[in-house]
Design an enzyme around this catalytic site. Structure first.
Site, PDB file in Angstrom:
ATOM      1  N   ILE A   1      49.814  35.441  36.422  1.00 12.32           N
ATOM      2  CA  ILE A   1      48.638  35.704  37.259  1.00 12.32           C
ATOM      3  C   ILE A   1      48.875  36.950  38.131  1.00 12.32           C
ATOM      4  O   ILE A   1      48.050  37.871  38.147  1.00 12.32           O
ATOM      5  CB  ILE A   1      48.297  34.465  38.124  1.00 12.32           C
ATOM      6  CG1 ILE A   1      48.027  33.251  37.221  1.00 12.32           C
ATOM      7  CG2 ILE A   1      47.117  34.748  39.056  1.00 12.32           C
ATOM      8  CD1 ILE A   1      46.879  33.395  36.248  1.00 12.32           C
TER       9      ILE A   1
ATOM     10  N   GLU B   1      58.458  39.772  43.927  1.00 10.61           N
ATOM     11  CA  GLU B   1      58.802  38.603  43.094  1.00 10.61           C
ATOM     12  C   GLU B   1      60.194  38.118  43.497  1.00 10.61           C
ATOM     13  O   GLU B   1      61.131  38.889  43.515  1.00 10.61           O
ATOM     14  CB  GLU B   1      58.763  38.991  41.612  1.00 10.61           C
ATOM     15  CG  GLU B   1      59.365  37.984  40.657  1.00 10.61           C
ATOM     16  CD  GLU B   1      58.805  36.560  40.806  1.00 10.61           C
ATOM     17  OE1 GLU B   1      57.579  36.398  40.696  1.00 10.61           O
ATOM     18  OE2 GLU B   1      59.602  35.623  41.031  1.00 10.61           O
TER      19      GLU B   1
ATOM     20  N   ILE C   1      49.175  28.113  24.805  1.00 11.86           N
ATOM     21  CA  ILE C   1      47.867  28.006  24.142  1.00 11.86           C
ATOM     22  C   ILE C   1      46.788  28.758  24.919  1.00 11.86           C
ATOM     23  O   ILE C   1      46.689  28.633  26.146  1.00 11.86           O
ATOM     24  CB  ILE C   1      47.432  26.525  24.017  1.00 11.86           C
ATOM     25  CG1 ILE C   1      48.482  25.729  23.237  1.00 11.86           C
ATOM     26  CG2 ILE C   1      46.071  26.406  23.348  1.00 11.86           C
ATOM     27  CD1 ILE C   1      48.243  24.233  23.236  1.00 11.86           C
TER      28      ILE C   1
ATOM     29  N   HIS D   1      43.374  28.203  25.294  1.00 12.65           N
ATOM     30  CA  HIS D   1      42.415  27.128  25.004  1.00 12.65           C
ATOM     31  C   HIS D   1      41.008  27.705  24.809  1.00 12.65           C
ATOM     32  O   HIS D   1      40.693  28.788  25.315  1.00 12.65           O
ATOM     33  CB  HIS D   1      42.385  26.123  26.161  1.00 12.65           C
ATOM     34  CG  HIS D   1      43.699  25.427  26.404  1.00 12.65           C
ATOM     35  ND1 HIS D   1      44.195  24.466  25.560  1.00 12.65           N
ATOM     36  CD2 HIS D   1      44.620  25.558  27.384  1.00 12.65           C
ATOM     37  CE1 HIS D   1      45.366  24.031  26.028  1.00 12.65           C
ATOM     38  NE2 HIS D   1      45.649  24.682  27.136  1.00 12.65           N
TER      39      HIS D   1
ATOM     40  N   LYS E   1      45.498  17.273  29.036  1.00 13.97           N
ATOM     41  CA  LYS E   1      45.201  17.394  27.611  1.00 13.97           C
ATOM     42  C   LYS E   1      46.127  16.555  26.734  1.00 13.97           C
ATOM     43  O   LYS E   1      45.915  16.446  25.541  1.00 13.97           O
ATOM     44  CB  LYS E   1      45.238  18.869  27.207  1.00 13.97           C
ATOM     45  CG  LYS E   1      44.011  19.625  27.749  1.00 13.97           C
ATOM     46  CD  LYS E   1      44.006  21.081  27.423  1.00 13.97           C
ATOM     47  CE  LYS E   1      44.671  21.957  28.431  1.00 13.97           C
ATOM     48  NZ  LYS E   1      44.147  21.987  29.781  1.00 13.97           N
TER      49      LYS E   1
ATOM     50  N   ARG F   1      53.652  22.219  36.473  1.00 14.91           N
ATOM     51  CA  ARG F   1      52.309  22.757  36.689  1.00 14.91           C
ATOM     52  C   ARG F   1      52.000  22.827  38.186  1.00 14.91           C
ATOM     53  O   ARG F   1      52.362  21.903  38.920  1.00 14.91           O
ATOM     54  CB  ARG F   1      51.260  21.853  36.032  1.00 14.91           C
ATOM     55  CG  ARG F   1      51.465  21.586  34.556  1.00 14.91           C
ATOM     56  CD  ARG F   1      50.537  20.457  34.147  1.00 14.91           C
ATOM     57  NE  ARG F   1      50.634  20.078  32.747  1.00 14.91           N
ATOM     58  CZ  ARG F   1      51.503  19.184  32.277  1.00 14.91           C
ATOM     59  NH1 ARG F   1      52.369  18.603  33.074  1.00 14.91           N
ATOM     60  NH2 ARG F   1      51.510  18.875  30.998  1.00 14.91           N
TER      61      ARG F   1
ATOM     62  N   CYS G   1      75.163  35.194  18.887  1.00 15.69           N
ATOM     63  CA  CYS G   1      74.903  36.562  19.363  1.00 15.69           C
ATOM     64  C   CYS G   1      75.201  36.793  20.846  1.00 15.69           C
ATOM     65  O   CYS G   1      75.294  37.936  21.281  1.00 15.69           O
ATOM     66  CB  CYS G   1      73.459  36.970  19.066  1.00 15.69           C
ATOM     67  SG  CYS G   1      72.232  35.954  19.918  1.00 15.69           S
TER      68      CYS G   1
HETATM   69  C1  LIG Z   1      54.029  22.293  31.080  1.00 18.12           C
HETATM   70  C2  LIG Z   1      52.935  23.331  31.202  1.00 18.12           C
HETATM   71  C3  LIG Z   1      52.107  23.610  30.126  1.00 18.12           C
HETATM   72  C4  LIG Z   1      51.082  24.547  30.237  1.00 18.12           C
HETATM   73  N1  LIG Z   1      50.376  24.911  29.133  1.00 18.12           N
HETATM   74  C5  LIG Z   1      49.393  25.832  29.240  1.00 18.12           C
HETATM   75  C6  LIG Z   1      48.680  26.264  28.096  1.00 18.12           C
HETATM   76  O1  LIG Z   1      49.023  25.924  26.970  1.00 18.12           O
HETATM   77  N2  LIG Z   1      47.633  27.100  28.271  1.00 18.12           N
HETATM   78  C7  LIG Z   1      47.247  27.530  29.503  1.00 18.12           C
HETATM   79  O2  LIG Z   1      46.252  28.227  29.610  1.00 18.12           O
HETATM   80  N3  LIG Z   1      47.967  27.212  30.607  1.00 18.12           N
HETATM   81  C8  LIG Z   1      49.038  26.389  30.502  1.00 18.12           C
HETATM   82  N4  LIG Z   1      49.779  26.058  31.592  1.00 18.12           N
HETATM   83  C9  LIG Z   1      49.454  26.667  32.863  1.00 18.12           C
HETATM   84  C10 LIG Z   1      50.017  28.083  32.968  1.00 18.12           C
HETATM   85  O3  LIG Z   1      51.355  28.111  32.548  1.00 18.12           O
HETATM   86  C11 LIG Z   1      49.907  28.512  34.419  1.00 18.12           C
HETATM   87  O4  LIG Z   1      48.568  28.385  34.820  1.00 18.12           O
HETATM   88  C12 LIG Z   1      50.350  29.956  34.647  1.00 18.12           C
HETATM   89  O5  LIG Z   1      51.613  30.198  34.093  1.00 18.12           O
HETATM   90  C13 LIG Z   1      50.383  30.192  36.138  1.00 18.12           C
HETATM   91  O6  LIG Z   1      50.913  31.457  36.375  1.00 18.12           O
HETATM   92  P1  LIG Z   1      51.278  31.887  37.843  1.00 18.12           P
HETATM   93  O7  LIG Z   1      51.556  33.327  37.783  1.00 18.12           O
HETATM   94  O8  LIG Z   1      50.230  31.397  38.782  1.00 18.12           O
HETATM   95  O9  LIG Z   1      52.564  31.010  38.196  1.00 18.12           O
HETATM   96  P2  LIG Z   1      54.107  31.346  37.982  1.00 18.12           P
HETATM   97  O10 LIG Z   1      54.379  31.794  36.626  1.00 18.12           O
HETATM   98  O11 LIG Z   1      54.863  30.168  38.473  1.00 18.12           O
HETATM   99  O12 LIG Z   1      54.328  32.582  38.941  1.00 18.12           O
HETATM  100  C14 LIG Z   1      54.421  32.475  40.333  1.00 18.12           C
HETATM  101  C15 LIG Z   1      55.478  33.442  40.769  1.00 18.12           C
HETATM  102  O13 LIG Z   1      55.558  33.465  42.184  1.00 18.12           O
HETATM  103  C16 LIG Z   1      56.915  33.662  42.516  1.00 18.12           C
HETATM  104  N5  LIG Z   1      57.150  33.248  43.892  1.00 18.12           N
HETATM  105  C17 LIG Z   1      57.097  31.994  44.396  1.00 18.12           C
HETATM  106  N6  LIG Z   1      57.439  31.999  45.696  1.00 18.12           N
HETATM  107  C18 LIG Z   1      57.691  33.287  46.023  1.00 18.12           C
HETATM  108  C19 LIG Z   1      58.098  33.918  47.219  1.00 18.12           C
HETATM  109  N7  LIG Z   1      58.340  33.225  48.338  1.00 18.12           N
HETATM  110  N8  LIG Z   1      58.284  35.260  47.208  1.00 18.12           N
HETATM  111  C20 LIG Z   1      58.077  35.979  46.070  1.00 18.12           C
HETATM  112  N9  LIG Z   1      57.709  35.410  44.905  1.00 18.12           N
HETATM  113  C21 LIG Z   1      57.501  34.087  44.881  1.00 18.12           C
HETATM  114  C22 LIG Z   1      57.650  32.788  41.510  1.00 18.12           C
HETATM  115  O14 LIG Z   1      59.014  33.138  41.413  1.00 18.12           O
HETATM  116  C23 LIG Z   1      56.854  33.026  40.264  1.00 18.12           C
HETATM  117  O15 LIG Z   1      57.386  34.047  39.456  1.00 18.12           O
HETATM  118  C24 LIG Z   1      50.846  25.176  31.487  1.00 18.12           C
HETATM  119  C25 LIG Z   1      51.711  24.920  32.561  1.00 18.12           C
HETATM  120  C26 LIG Z   1      52.766  24.032  32.405  1.00 18.12           C
HETATM  121  C27 LIG Z   1      53.739  23.852  33.529  1.00 18.12           C
END
Ligand SMILES: Cc1cc2nc3c(=O)[nH]c(=O)nc-3n(C[C@H](O)[C@H](O)[C@H](O)COP(=O)(O)OP(=O)(O)OC[C@H]3O[C@@H](n4cnc5c(N)ncnc54)[C@H](O)[C@@H]3O)c2cc1C
Length: 482
Positions: A13, A32, A48, A50, A252, A313, A445
């Site tokens: 995101i 980050e 996925i 979706h 799901k 999640r 590797c």
């Molecule tokens: C088991 C599982 C299955 C899923 N399957 C799907 C799917 O198939 N399809 C789908 O659409 N979605 C899926 N999702 C949801 C999807 O993975 C998430 O919605 C998405 O990855 C969210 O991204 P993000 O960037 O918000 O979160 P994150 O990837 O967690 O990124 C947040 C970032 O903020 C950083 N951060 C946190 N605190 C701090 C701080 N204090 N200072 C600096 N950085 C910080 C973290 O290190 C991290 O890198 C799934 C999620 C899970 C857990």
């Protein structure tokens, strides 16, 4: 330096938001806490895209997932990201479940999913011979697809950086204050960064980040763990579509998902956890995955499991994506509760935040020289024999296979170390190239890659980490030559 925007978090995101911001004439910094992009929720999910068939009609999740699914078609070429157009089947086992399937088809229609149809199991078995014998009807969702989540995040962040965004890793936001004019963001308890606006894309930590600046945070993150098994790519073709059960209030459900690079995922379950920062697998959780996957397909080749993993999640008490400006602090923007379908919606979330919440187009000019393109990463083993020969003639290091399971060459690994988002860790190289992601899980590797990193970055093997500084591969030398 006073930034216009600081984005906290470089998951999928934060990376997509950074890319979208880089279209405009604004100074942007991404902070980050991890040693790499996409290391938390964006690392461990089902991959996925979706169709948007199951979120509550009228919710942001419904709108942004249908829109996001369409944007992936555009981004495939623009960002050079992988897409496997598998389609999906949601299965019903009896007439009672068939009624649920019909309700789901209605949801898909209301949400604007462009294609869906209910078919008999006999028809479904023509393309899915291993579908469980007990399956009676199937909702087919052809626009559902599979991507490679880390590559999406890398691609978005690379474009952002090339268009002027600054990115700092190992930068944990530890405090936030607001003066009359700007935010003061403290990183690692010592360094200060100033910005006029803050975007909170911190995933499971988003409520904790908001607590640094808001008295009453409008949502709380209730981490929900999902556990998986990975089946080796030798089972490629065991299923061709993503197989979903009917959804429940837990989400799901346990799925069978073919992956872009050939392996198959079984999972995830959905269990609320006390500690949202520790994604650990459990015997009970993985057993649940086995049992529930077996309701979708017969004779699952469990003897081909090569690893298990878990992700957490960022499910929130708000029950939808919370994408709004803070009611208390002007210029602070929430991207809260971005659980599934966050990966699906990532490009749409970034556009929605910027264009509809911030209304950035009324505040800043578009850059004249924005370049949206990023070249597709070369995957040597996917090329034809002729293409391989041409590449080896130009660059002989393509002729040296380092990871035998995934057939990753020396040149691909070197490329992953350098460039805009290069990495000098074992996990970083694995995320970029897949070296170590196959049957032997790096047993063959890893040693070679350690030597390559040591040579390339002039490091002692003792200085090389698996991921963060705290995860050094070696503790000390045991046999030192005199
Ligand atoms: C088991 C599982 C299955 C899923 N399957 C799907 C799917 O198939 N399809 C789908 O659409 N979605 C899926 N999702 C949801 C999807 O993975 C998430 O919605 C998405 O990855 C969210 O991204 P993000 O960037 O918000 O979160 P994150 O990837 O967690 O990124 C947040 C970032 O903020 C950083 N951060 C946190 N605190 C701090 C701080 N204090 N200072 C600096 N950085 C910080 C973290 O290190 C991290 O890198 C799934 C999620 C899970 C857990």
């Amino acid at each position: 330096m006073l930034y216009d925007y600081i984005v906290i978090g470089a998951g999928i995101i934060g990376s997509c938001v950074a890319r979208e911001l880089s279209r405009y004439d604004v100074k942007t910094l991404v902070l980050e806490k991890e040693n790499d992009v996409a290391n938390i929720q964006s690392l461990a999910n089902s991959a996925i895209v979706h169709s948007g068939h199951n979120p509550e009609p009228g919710s942001l999740k419904a709108r942004l997932s249908v829109w996001g699914n369409k944007l992936y078609e555009q981004m495939e070429n623009e960002l050079g990201i992988p897409l496997l157009r598998s389609g999906a089947f949601v299965v019903a086992h009896n007439e009672k479940e068939e009624l649920e399937l019909e309700k789901l088809a209605l949801l898909a229609k209301i949400n604007g999913v462009p294609e869906f149809t209910i078919i008999d199991s006999e028809e479904a078995r023509l393309t899915e011979p291993n579908l469980a014998k007990s399956v009676f009807k199937v909702l087919s969702l052809p626009t559902t697809k599979v991507t490679y989540p880390w590559e999406v995040a890398f691609a978005a962040m690379e474009v952002a950086i090339k268009n002027g965004v600054e990115f700092i890793k190992n930068a944990k936001v530890t405090a936030i204050e607001k003066t009359d004019e700007y935010f003061v963001v403290t990183v690692n308890n010592k360094d200060l960064y100033l910005a006029k606006n803050l975007i909170n894309a911190a995933g499971v930590a988003s409520d904790d980040i908001a607590k640094m600046i808001e008295k009453k945070v409008p949502y709380q993150i209730k981490g929900r763990k999902g556990e998986y098994f990975v089946l080796d790519k030798r089972v490629k073709g065991f299923v061709n579509h993503i197989l979903y059960p009917l959804p429940t209030e837990l989400g799901k459900g346990v799925l069978i998902t073919p992956q872009y690079h050939g392996e198959i995922l079984l999972g995830p379950n959905s269990v609320e956890v006390e500690d949202k920062y520790r994604p650990t697998t459990s015997f009970a959780g993985l057993n649940y995955v086995k049992e529930h996957a077996s309701l979708l397909a017969d004779n699952i080749p469990f003897n081909q499991i090569i690893r298990s993993f878990a992700g957490i999640r960022s499910t929130s008490t708000y029950d939808d994506f919370y994408i709004k400006e803070s009611l208390e602090v002007k210029g602070f923007y929430h991207l809260g509760g971005i659980d599934s379908p966050g990966l699906t919606s990532c490009f749409a979330i970034a556009k929605y935040l910027l264009e509809e919440v911030i209304e950035i187009q009324d505040k800043f000019e578009l850059k004249k020289k924005f370049n949206p393109y990023r070249a597709r990463r070369i995957r040597f083993h996917q090329l034809s024999k002729e293409e391989k020969q041409v590449l080896i003639a130009k660059e002989p290091l393509y002729g040296n296979i380092i990871c035998k399971c995934e057939k990753i060459t020396e040149k691909e690994i070197l490329d992953a170390m350098h460039g805009v988002l290069g990495s000098n860790t074992i996990k970083g190289i694995k995320k970029r190239t897949r070296a170590g992601a196959g049957l032997c899980q790096g047993g063959y590797c890893e040693e070679k890659i350690i030597k390559m990193i040591a040579k390339e970055f002039k490091l002692s093997p003792l200085e090389i980490s698996y991921d963060s500084e705290e995860t050094k591969i070696f503790v000390q030398e045991t046999k030192v030559k005199q």
